[in-house]
Design an enzyme around this catalytic site. Structure first.
Site, short mmCIF file in Angstrom:
data_model
loop_
_atom_site.label_atom_id
_atom_site.label_comp_id
_atom_site.label_asym_id
_atom_site.label_seq_id
_atom_site.Cartn_x
_atom_site.Cartn_y
_atom_site.Cartn_z
N CYS A 92 0.70 -1.36 0.05
CA CYS A 92 -0.02 0.13 -0.16
C CYS A 92 0.67 1.20 0.08
O CYS A 92 0.39 2.43 -0.42
CB CYS A 92 -1.06 -0.02 1.33
SG CYS A 92 -2.21 -1.32 1.08
N HIS A 366 -9.07 3.19 -2.31
CA HIS A 366 -7.79 3.09 -2.28
C HIS A 366 -7.19 2.27 -3.40
O HIS A 366 -7.04 0.82 -3.33
CB HIS A 366 -7.32 2.09 -0.71
CG HIS A 366 -6.05 1.84 -0.50
ND1 HIS A 366 -5.12 2.55 -0.98
CD2 HIS A 366 -5.67 0.88 0.50
CE1 HIS A 366 -3.84 1.89 -0.49
NE2 HIS A 366 -4.21 0.87 0.28
N CYS A 396 0.17 2.76 6.32
CA CYS A 396 0.54 1.36 6.97
C CYS A 396 0.60 0.57 5.63
O CYS A 396 0.03 0.75 4.40
CB CYS A 396 -0.70 0.99 7.56
SG CYS A 396 -2.27 0.79 6.83
#
Length: 410
Positions: A92, A366, A396
Site C-alpha cells: 500500500c 484505495h 500502513c
C-alpha cells in the site's frame, strides 16, 4: 544533500473497482498511467526529454499490470523512447515510495528531473491475482510466522485499543461527509483530470466511489467482513485465523470484528503522477515549484498486527526533519481501515481537525499502488488552498511496514 522539489502532481478520478461496471474498468492500466503522464507533462510544461526516469508503484504486478508497467506506460504515452521506467511494490505504500525514490535520486545529485507515481486497476487485476498469498507461499516462512489477512489485523487493533463498532462507523461517516464537501467545493479539481476511453470520450471525470448519502444507521446494519474468515481453520494444527493472530497476542481473549465494507478502504481503479526536480533544474528553467520534500522514512513493524507502523515511521520522518507533531499543519493518514487512523491519531496525540480534511480511502477508495502519490498531491493542493505550510503523508503497509513523507509548501 540537495533539495527535491515537487513541481506538479496529477491524478485520475478513482473509479469503482468492479469488472464491467466501474467507469474505468474498460481502460487498460497502462493507459490509465499513460494519460496521467501526459496530463502531468501538459500541466507542468516540463520538457519530456529532460525526464531521467519514471518510478511507478504497482502492487499486483501480474497480467496487464506485469511486464514493467512503468516502461510500457511511457511507450503508451508516446514519450521519448530514451526515458527509462521502473515498477516497484511496497504494497500500500508503493505510490509514496515511488515519490520517495524519485526524491532520493534528485536530492543525491544523481538526477535533476524524475517522474514518480502509481497505478492500480483493481477491476482488471484483482488483489491476489499474482497468486503469492500472504507470504509468497513459502512453507518455511509460514512455520516461523503465521501472517494473517489485513482485515483480521485491523480488527485486532480495534480490540486491543478498545475501539467500538460505533467509533469506527462514526469515523467512516466523517470520512464520507468530508469527501462529499470536498467534491462539492471542487477541492480536488486542481490535480484531477478526466480519463478518456479509446475513442476520446470522457470515461470518468470525478471520483466514483464516495457515497454522500451514507448514514450511521446504514453503516451499523452492515455485517462484519472478517468474522467468518477469522473462524476459518487455516493453521498447521487446525487453528482458526483468529487463533493464529492471537498466538502473538495471548493476553487478548477474542478478536472483536468491527470492520466491514463501509469502514474500510474501497476497491477502486486509478493512477497518479508527480514531477520532482532539483533546485539546479528549477533555476535553469525558471520553474516555480509547489513544495519541497523535507524528509522521508520507512520502518518495519510487527508483522501480525501489521498496520501500526505509520506511528514509528511518522516519528522518524519528524526527527529527520527536526520537527514535532505540532509543526505539521495537515496529516494524510491512509484510511486502510478506520482503526488504523484512530490508532495513529491516539498514539501521536493528533488534532482530528488536521487529519484527512477532505476524507480518505474509506470514502474515496484505495487504488493500492497509486494511493500514496494521490495523497501527496491532495496534501499539496490543500496546503495551498488553506495557505498552510507543512503536511505529513503516511500509509500502513502489508507485512508490517510503514512509510511517511513530509512536504513543505514553497
Amino acid at each position: 544533500m540537495n533539495s527535491a522539489y515537487v513541481v506538479e502532481a496529477v491524478r485520475t478520478p478513482r473509479g469503482r473497482g468492479k469488472k464491467d461496471s466501474g467507469a474505468l474498468s474498460g481502460i487498460h492500466p497502462q493507459e490509465l498511467l499513460a494519460q496521467s503522464l501526459n496530463r502531468l507533462a501538459d500541466k507542468s510544461g516540463l520538457n519530456k526529454k529532460d525526464v531521467e526516469d519514471v518510478v511507478i508503484g504497482c502492487v499486483t504486478q501480474a497480467g496487464e499490470q506485469g511486464a514493467n508497467i512503468a516502461r510500457n506506460a511511457i511507450l503508451a504515452a508516446g514519450w521519448p523512447e530514451e526515458i527509462s521506467g521502473v515498477s516497484l511494490n511496497r504494497f500500500c505504500g508503493s505510490g509514496l515510495q515511488a515519490v520517495a525514490f524519485a526524491a532520493m535520486g534528485v536530492a543525491s545529485g544523481a538526477q535533476d528531473l524524475v517522474v514518480a507515481g502509481g497505478v492500480e486497476s483493481m477491476s482488471r487485476v484483482p488483489m491476489g491475482a499474482d497468486n503469492a498469498g500472504l507470504d509468497g507461499n513459502n512453507e518455511l516462512l509460514r512455520r516461523k510466522l503465521a501472517q494473517v489477512p489485513q482485515g483480521i489485523s485491523a480488527d485486532l487493533i480495534a480490540t486491543i485499543e478498545g475501539f467500538t463498532r460505533q467509533e469506527v462507523d462514526e469515523f467512516a461517516l466523517a470520512s464520507q461527509r468530508k469527501a462529499a464537501a470536498a467534491i462539492q467545493e471542487g477541492r480536488f479539481s486542481k490535480s484531477l483530470f478526466p480519463v478518456r476511453d479509446a475513442n476520446g470520450a470522457v470515461a470518468l471525470e470525478r471520483d466514483e466511489y464516495p457515497r454522500a448519502g451514507t448514514t450511521l444507521e446504514a453503516l451499523s446494519a452492515l455485517e462484519p467482513s472478517f468474522a467468518k474468515l477469522g473462524a476459518t481453520k487455516m493453521g498447521p494444527r487446525g487453528e482458526t485465523v483468529d487463533e493464529l493472530a492471537l498466538q502473538r497476542y495471548p493476553n487478548v481473549r477474542a478478536i472483536q470484528h468491527v470492520h466491514h465494507a463501509g469502514n474500510a478502504s474501497g476497491i477502486v481503479d486509478g493512477a497518479a503522477a508527480v514531477a520532482l526536480a532539483s533546485e539546479k533544474y528549477i533555476r535553469a528553467h525558471g520553474i516555480k515549484p509547489r513544495a519541497k520534500v523535507r524528509s522521508l522514512a520507512t520502518v518495519g513493524g510487527e508483522p501480525v498486527i501489521m498496520l501500526t507502523a505509520p506511528i514509528p515511521a511518522s516519528h522518524k520522518a519528524l526527527r529527520l526533519a527536526g520537527m514535532q507533531t505540532k509543526d505539521i499543519d495537515l496529516w494524510e493518514i491512509n484510511e486502510a481501515f478506520a482503526s488504523v487512523v484512530l490508532k495513529v491519531q491516539r498514539d501521536l496525540d493528533l488534532d482530528p481537525a488536521r487529519i484527512n480534511v477532505n476524507g480518505g480511502a474509506i470514502a474515496l477508495g484505495h487504488p493500492l499502488g497509486a494511493t500514496g502519490a494521490m495523497l501527496l498531491g491532495t496534501a499539496v493542493d490543500e496546503l495551498e488552498r488553506r495557505n498552510l505550510a507543512t503536511a505529513l503523508i503516511t500509509l500502513c503497509i502489508g507485512g508490517g511496514q510503514g512509510i511517511a513523507l513530509i512536504v513543505e509548501r514553497v
